[in-house]
Design a protein around this motif. Sequence first.
Motif, PDB file in Angstrom:
ATOM      1  N   LEU A 196       0.844  -1.177   0.000  1.00 24.89           N
ATOM      2  CA  LEU A 196       0.000   0.000   0.000  1.00 24.89           C
ATOM      3  C   LEU A 196       0.888   1.238   0.000  1.00 24.89           C
ATOM      4  N   PHE A 197       0.721   2.070  -1.032  1.00 26.93           N
ATOM      5  CA  PHE A 197       1.468   3.325  -1.158  1.00 26.93           C
ATOM      6  C   PHE A 197       0.474   4.484  -1.082  1.00 26.93           C
ATOM      7  N   ASN A 198       0.659   5.368  -0.098  1.00 26.85           N
ATOM      8  CA  ASN A 198      -0.139   6.585   0.005  1.00 26.85           C
ATOM      9  C   ASN A 198       0.724   7.733  -0.522  1.00 26.85           C
ATOM     10  N   LEU A 199       0.445   8.186  -1.728  1.00 26.88           N
ATOM     11  CA  LEU A 199       1.325   9.144  -2.402  1.00 26.88           C
ATOM     12  C   LEU A 199       0.960  10.588  -2.086  1.00 26.88           C
ATOM     13  N   VAL A 200      -0.323  10.877  -1.972  1.00 23.45           N
ATOM     14  CA  VAL A 200      -0.782  12.249  -1.712  1.00 23.45           C
ATOM     15  C   VAL A 200      -1.869  12.189  -0.642  1.00 23.45           C
ATOM     16  N   GLY A 201      -1.894  13.196   0.246  1.00 28.89           N
ATOM     17  CA  GLY A 201      -2.912  13.253   1.279  1.00 28.89           C
ATOM     18  C   GLY A 201      -2.651  12.247   2.389  1.00 28.89           C
ATOM     19  N   SER A 202      -3.668  11.953   3.173  1.00 28.51           N
ATOM     20  CA  SER A 202      -3.535  10.983   4.262  1.00 28.51           C
ATOM     21  C   SER A 202      -4.883  10.352   4.542  1.00 28.51           C
ATOM     22  N   CYS A 203      -4.849   9.164   5.120  1.00 22.26           N
ATOM     23  CA  CYS A 203      -6.088   8.475   5.472  1.00 22.26           C
ATOM     24  C   CYS A 203      -5.777   7.462   6.573  1.00 22.26           C
ATOM     25  N   ILE A 204      -6.822   6.948   7.201  1.00 22.54           N
ATOM     26  CA  ILE A 204      -6.684   5.913   8.214  1.00 22.54           C
ATOM     27  C   ILE A 204      -7.173   4.598   7.608  1.00 22.54           C
ATOM     28  N   VAL A 205      -6.316   3.595   7.612  1.00 18.59           N
ATOM     29  CA  VAL A 205      -6.632   2.301   7.001  1.00 18.59           C
ATOM     30  C   VAL A 205      -6.929   1.293   8.102  1.00 18.59           C
ATOM     31  N   GLU A 206      -8.042   0.578   7.959  1.00 17.10           N
ATOM     32  CA  GLU A 206      -8.351  -0.510   8.886  1.00 17.10           C
ATOM     33  C   GLU A 206      -7.681  -1.776   8.355  1.00 17.10           C
ATOM     34  N   ILE A 207      -6.621  -2.218   9.034  1.00 12.81           N
ATOM     35  CA  ILE A 207      -5.865  -3.381   8.596  1.00 12.81           C
ATOM     36  C   ILE A 207      -6.659  -4.653   8.865  1.00 12.81           C
ATOM     37  N   ARG A 208      -7.231  -4.737  10.059  1.00  9.41           N
ATOM     38  CA  ARG A 208      -8.124  -5.827  10.455  1.00  9.41           C
ATOM     39  C   ARG A 208      -9.044  -5.252  11.522  1.00  9.41           C
ATOM     40  N   GLY A 261     -10.467  -3.689  14.517  1.00  7.85           N
ATOM     41  CA  GLY A 261      -9.833  -3.208  15.736  1.00  7.85           C
ATOM     42  C   GLY A 261      -8.417  -2.710  15.573  1.00  7.85           C
ATOM     43  N   GLN A 262      -7.824  -2.894  14.380  1.00  6.70           N
ATOM     44  CA  GLN A 262      -6.456  -2.431  14.144  1.00  6.70           C
ATOM     45  C   GLN A 262      -6.447  -1.442  12.983  1.00  6.70           C
ATOM     46  N   THR A 263      -6.043  -0.207  13.274  1.00  6.74           N
ATOM     47  CA  THR A 263      -5.986   0.818  12.237  1.00  6.74           C
ATOM     48  C   THR A 263      -4.570   1.391  12.163  1.00  6.74           C
ATOM     49  N   ARG A 264      -4.277   2.026  11.048  1.00  6.64           N
ATOM     50  CA  ARG A 264      -2.977   2.661  10.859  1.00  6.64           C
ATOM     51  C   ARG A 264      -3.173   3.906  10.003  1.00  6.64           C
ATOM     52  N   ALA A 265      -2.618   5.024  10.449  1.00  7.23           N
ATOM     53  CA  ALA A 265      -2.651   6.258   9.665  1.00  7.23           C
ATOM     54  C   ALA A 265      -1.540   6.210   8.628  1.00  7.23           C
ATOM     55  N   PHE A 266      -1.903   6.380   7.372  1.00  6.45           N
ATOM     56  CA  PHE A 266      -0.934   6.480   6.279  1.00  6.45           C
ATOM     57  C   PHE A 266      -0.894   7.943   5.849  1.00  6.45           C
ATOM     58  N   HIS A 267       0.226   8.601   6.175  1.00  9.11           N
ATOM     59  CA  HIS A 267       0.375   9.997   5.789  1.00  9.11           C
ATOM     60  C   HIS A 267       1.030  10.082   4.410  1.00  9.11           C
ATOM     61  N   GLU A 268       1.140  11.299   3.916  1.00 10.35           N
ATOM     62  CA  GLU A 268       1.657  11.513   2.566  1.00 10.35           C
ATOM     63  C   GLU A 268       3.041  10.891   2.390  1.00 10.35           C
ATOM     64  N   ARG A 269       3.222  10.195   1.256  1.00 11.61           N
ATOM     65  CA  ARG A 269       4.473   9.520   0.905  1.00 11.61           C
ATOM     66  C   ARG A 269       4.877   8.481   1.954  1.00 11.61           C
ATOM     67  N   ARG A 292      17.377   0.512   8.657  1.00 12.64           N
ATOM     68  CA  ARG A 292      15.937   0.565   8.840  1.00 12.64           C
ATOM     69  C   ARG A 292      15.466   2.012   8.913  1.00 12.64           C
ATOM     70  N   GLY A 293      14.824   2.478   7.898  1.00 14.83           N
ATOM     71  CA  GLY A 293      14.298   3.834   7.906  1.00 14.83           C
ATOM     72  C   GLY A 293      14.585   4.530   6.593  1.00 14.83           C
ATOM     73  N   PRO A 294      14.141   5.739   6.362  1.00 16.87           N
ATOM     74  CA  PRO A 294      13.393   6.565   7.324  1.00 16.87           C
ATOM     75  C   PRO A 294      11.945   6.097   7.472  1.00 16.87           C
ATOM     76  N   PHE A 295      11.378   6.356   8.640  1.00 20.18           N
ATOM     77  CA  PHE A 295      10.026   5.914   8.930  1.00 20.18           C
ATOM     78  C   PHE A 295       9.114   7.094   9.199  1.00 20.18           C
ATOM     79  N   GLN A 296       7.835   6.884   8.898  1.00 17.22           N
ATOM     80  CA  GLN A 296       6.809   7.858   9.257  1.00 17.22           C
ATOM     81  C   GLN A 296       6.630   7.838  10.771  1.00 17.22           C
ATOM     82  N   PRO A 297       6.503   8.998  11.431  1.00 17.55           N
ATOM     83  CA  PRO A 297       6.230   8.992  12.879  1.00 17.55           C
ATOM     84  C   PRO A 297       4.990   8.163  13.176  1.00 17.55           C
TER      85      PRO A 297
END
Length: 206
Positions: free
Chosen positions: A49-61, A63-71, A172-177
């Motif tokens: 999953l590549f989030n290239l522009v903008g941001s969203c919250i993805v439900e992986i399963r 009860g488990q979510t992850r914010a994918f920010h730009e790039r 390992r990195g760089p990583f999104q906060p």
Amino acid sequence: ESFRAIAPSGELNYENRKVPLVDLHFFHIRMKSPDLLRFNLVSSSSTLLFNLVGSCIVEIRPGQTRAFHERSCNLINRANNEFSLRFREKMTSLLLLICLSKEFALTLEEEIAIPRNESSALLTAKNYIIIPDMLDLLSEILFHDCSPEGEDFIVEEVVRALLLWMIDKKERGPFQPLYTYKADEGWFREMKNRLLEVKNKPQSFQ
């Protein structure tokens, strides 16, 4: 294969490109207000999953979510491809999902083992930041100019290179906060837009 959908909360442009071992899904979303989108893709155990522009919250399963920010990007391992995307505000978003067939995942396992984290469906605890080298590889998929006869091979090799880069990294990195609050996210986006404005419209010497 593509379609367009318009609703009071926004507009969705979707494109699907298939090669024998990889399934590509492009989402260009213009949200007018906060909303939740759910979609079901072809069954696949591994999805990039590549989030290239903008941001969203993805439900992986559930009860488990992850914010994918730009790039940002990550590898998701799970049994199905039912995704939920939550948008917290008015926003434009560009997403690329690369679903790997079982055959493709098996050929990768012969080269390098894909780590399986039993407690999470994600490859890494923090999302990778998409660096320029990865953008160069992605551009081969997004803006390819190869002949139809060679497209399958090129796409599959580019996806293989992306996966090997993510899995077999020496550093390992760089990583999104991991936790970026809404106010911080808005500030980062505003600073990015200012930088782009200066870059594209240079000021005079005076």
